[in-house]
Design an enzyme around this catalytic site. Structure first.
Site, PDB file in Angstrom:
ATOM      1  CB  SER A   1      -0.939  -0.001   1.217  1.00  0.00           C
ATOM      2  OG  SER A   1      -0.206  -0.196   2.411  1.00  0.00           O
TER       3      SER A   1
ATOM      4  CG  HIS B   1     -43.779  19.326 -11.520  1.00  0.00           C
ATOM      5  ND1 HIS B   1     -43.940  18.004 -11.153  1.00  0.00           N
ATOM      6  CD2 HIS B   1     -44.517  20.051 -10.629  1.00  0.00           C
ATOM      7  CE1 HIS B   1     -44.755  17.926 -10.105  1.00  0.00           C
ATOM      8  NE2 HIS B   1     -45.116  19.159  -9.762  1.00  0.00           N
TER       9      HIS B   1
ATOM     10  CB  SER C   1     -16.808  23.835 -29.373  1.00  0.00           C
ATOM     11  OG  SER C   1     -16.738  22.977 -30.489  1.00  0.00           O
TER      12      SER C   1
ATOM     13  CE  LYS D   1     -21.648  24.198 -27.657  1.00  0.00           C
ATOM     14  NZ  LYS D   1     -21.842  22.795 -27.338  1.00  0.00           N
TER      15      LYS D   1
ATOM     16  CD  GLU E   1     -21.058  20.366 -19.576  1.00  0.00           C
ATOM     17  OE1 GLU E   1     -21.681  19.649 -20.353  1.00  0.00           O
ATOM     18  OE2 GLU E   1     -20.149  21.131 -19.942  1.00  0.00           O
TER      19      GLU E   1
ATOM     20  CE1 TYR F   1      -6.194  -3.754   8.979  1.00  0.00           C
ATOM     21  CE2 TYR F   1      -5.291  -5.931   8.490  1.00  0.00           C
ATOM     22  CZ  TYR F   1      -5.452  -4.605   8.167  1.00  0.00           C
ATOM     23  OH  TYR F   1      -4.872  -4.111   7.022  1.00  0.00           O
TER      24      TYR F   1
ATOM     25  CE  LYS G   1      -4.452   2.194   4.532  1.00  0.00           C
ATOM     26  NZ  LYS G   1      -5.602   1.608   5.122  1.00  0.00           N
TER      27      LYS G   1
HETATM   28  N1  ARG Z   1      -1.272  -1.429   5.149  1.00  0.00           N
HETATM   29  C1  ARG Z   1      -2.193  -1.977   6.106  1.00  0.00           C
HETATM   30  C2  ARG Z   1      -3.546  -1.275   5.949  1.00  0.00           C
HETATM   31  O1  ARG Z   1      -3.599  -0.338   5.252  1.00  0.00           O
HETATM   32  C3  ARG Z   1      -1.679  -1.747   7.477  1.00  0.00           C
HETATM   33  C4  ARG Z   1      -2.192  -2.708   8.492  1.00  0.00           C
HETATM   34  C5  ARG Z   1      -1.669  -4.067   8.231  1.00  0.00           C
HETATM   35  N2  ARG Z   1      -2.030  -4.974   9.263  1.00  0.00           N
HETATM   36  C6  ARG Z   1      -1.897  -6.294   9.088  1.00  0.00           C
HETATM   37  N3  ARG Z   1      -2.251  -7.036  10.097  1.00  0.00           N
HETATM   38  N4  ARG Z   1      -1.485  -6.821   7.977  1.00  0.00           N
HETATM   39  O2  ARG Z   1      -4.545  -1.690   6.483  1.00  0.00           O
END
Ligand code: ARG
Length: 469
Positions: free
Chosen positions: A28, A161, A282, A288, A295, A322, A330
């Site tokens: 990530s 309307h 345009s 135009k 838009e 988790y 993200k």
């Molecule tokens: N890059 C992970 C995230 O965005 C961080 C947390 C990772 N935790 C784990 N147990 N692999 O969620």
């Protein structure tokens, strides 16, 4: 068996490194580097707390904090550039810390997991963005309010309307969007309270035997409260959904206003002219001038709604606690925030310098229809005629006037009196558009006096503020 050098991220349980495609898939760092400052802030607070609680020596805490600040300086100088092998921003910082300060850096992650760490970082980031969006909303509101104040005496047709309904004070129409934006701000403020809850110290999912002080880190990071339950702390993404729902409503409001501006700028309406600074031409048709800004705002709304749906779907099947699925929150948040901020800025600029209302066209439009019909009925009502009876009489009047191709104000008094003896010469003044608007004195109505009061109240609430350049 030889240990692959790439296996070093994990414990000695691993002999081999990741398949390169999986490494890319898993990482990530390409986007969560945006969390760097907050990751550093969270780690500084954590290290200080560990030192104060005697979990690590205070000299060790100082060394770690100095190392983290050195990374901040490197980042500012552009020399902190983690790669895929770092996986995410949390690992990147920890690795660099150890490289900078040596083995003591290995103590930073005591009593903490990336699970509570990432939750902390995202919340700190989002809290800051919410405050920025609040500023963006205020700039947008002031741009509308400035236009509204300029047009406290301008009329505009009101529609239901998309058919002409009753004339309005233009300021009243613009103030409706300021009201929406005020609700958007209130919603964000409400979301912010829940975003501002600290998960740090929940560790992986169950808490930690390390004698940490969760309230100390939470206080240092400016959180209002801490999560009461460690499982909930690391697996709650409600705050992201709530934010995206609030962001979606901002986009809904911006998109509706955009749609109106696009209509108003058309030849058919002709209510606004677009300035060169906010319109495009345009490539083919030289005549135009296109309303690209509204838009695009209308079009970009779809991605924010998409992120809302994406987040809900991402979360809905996850068992506690988790799961790596959460990494997907993200990019949704980053793009959602960027989109809303860009759209708010563009719409603010559009109302600051990108469009001008055309009062004469508006005046003509308002004077050229039957949108004063309700007021004819109200005239009779004021003279004792039951509303439903008046309504029917006026319907007949409109029918004959339309057949003759004339407006109500063009009909001579005799015609009115044939219809009902209560009509007198003052009917013409009563149904002139400006009077029709002025007469709507009910609280929250479009009457000029009402609108002036609303303008004043809104100005007091928002202040003039420094307008962004
Ligand atoms: N890059 C992970 C995230 O965005 C961080 C947390 C990772 N935790 C784990 N147990 N692999 O969620």
């Amino acid at each position: 068996m030889a240990v692959d050098s790439n296996a070093s991220t994990w414990s000695q349980r691993f002999d081999q490194g990741l398949n390169p495609a999986i490494e890319r898939f898993n990482a990530s760092i390409g986007f969560d580097i945006a969390l760097l400052q907050h990751d550093l802030d969270g780690s500084v607070a954590h290290a200080r707390m560990l030192g104060r609680c005697g979990v690590i020596g205070s000299d060790e805490a100082d060394a770690i904090i100095a190392g983290l600040e050195a990374i901040r300086s490197e980042a500012a100088a552009g020399s902190f550039n983690p790669g895929l092998e770092d996986e995410d921003v949390h690992f990147a910082v920890e690795r660099r810390l150890i490289a900078l300060i040596g083995p003591v850096g290995k103590k930073l992650h005591t009593g903490r997991s990336r699970n509570d760490q990432v939750g902390t970082d995202v919340r700190l980031w989002l809290r800051q963005q919410i405050d920025a969006i609040d500023g963006d909303l205020q700039r947008f509101e002031r741009a509308l309010l400035d236009q509204a104040e300029r047009h406290a005496d301008t009329l505009i047709p009101g529609y239901t309307h998309l058919q002409r309904a009753q004339p309005l004070c233009l300021a009243h129409h613009l103030l409706a969007y300021v009201e929406m934006a005020e609700r958007d701000r209130a919603r964000l403020a409400d979301v912010r309270r829940r975003v501002n809850t600290c998960p740090l110290g929940a560790a992986a999912l169950a808490g930690t035997p390390v004698p940490i002080d969760r309230r100390a880190t939470a206080a240092e990071l400016g959180f209002e409260q801490i999560y009461a339950n460690s499982l909930d702390a690391v697996s709650d993404r409600d705050f992201a959904v709530e934010f995206m729902a609030a962001a979606s409503l901002i986009q809904v409001h911006l998109s509706r206003l955009s749609e109106e501006v696009i209509l108003w700028a058309s030849e058919e309406f002709g209510f606004v002219s677009l300035s060169d600074r906010c319109a495009t031409g345009s490539s083919l048709m030289p005549q135009k001038k296109n309303p690209d800004v509204p838009e695009l705002v209308r079009g970009k709304s779809g991605r924010v709604f998409g992120h809302l749906m994406g987040l809900l779907t991402m979360i809905k099947g996850l068992p506690l606690a988790y799961n790596k699925d959460f990494q997907e929150d993200k990019e949704a948040l980053f793009d959602g925030v960027r989109t809303v901020r860009d759209c708010l800025e563009a719409m603010a600029i559009l109302f600051e310098e990108g469009l001008e209302f055309r009062p004469q066209r508006l005046e003509q439009a308002v004077a050229g229809d039957y949108s004063n019909a309700t007021d004819v009925a109200d005239y009779l009502v004021a003279r004792g005629v039951p509303f439903r009876e008046a309504y029917q009489l006026v319907g007949g009047l409109i029918k004959t006037a339309a057949a003759e191709g004339v407006l109500l104000l063009d009909l001579p008094l005799e015609r009115w009196q044939q219809l009902h003896p209560a009509f007198a010469a003052d009917v013409f003044a009563a149904i002139a558009p400006r009077q029709v608007v002025a007469a709507r004195r009910s609280e929250g109505g479009t009457g000029f006096a009402q609108v002036r009061q609303q303008l004043q109240q809104m100005r007091e609430r928002l202040g003039r503020g420094a307008q962004a350049p």
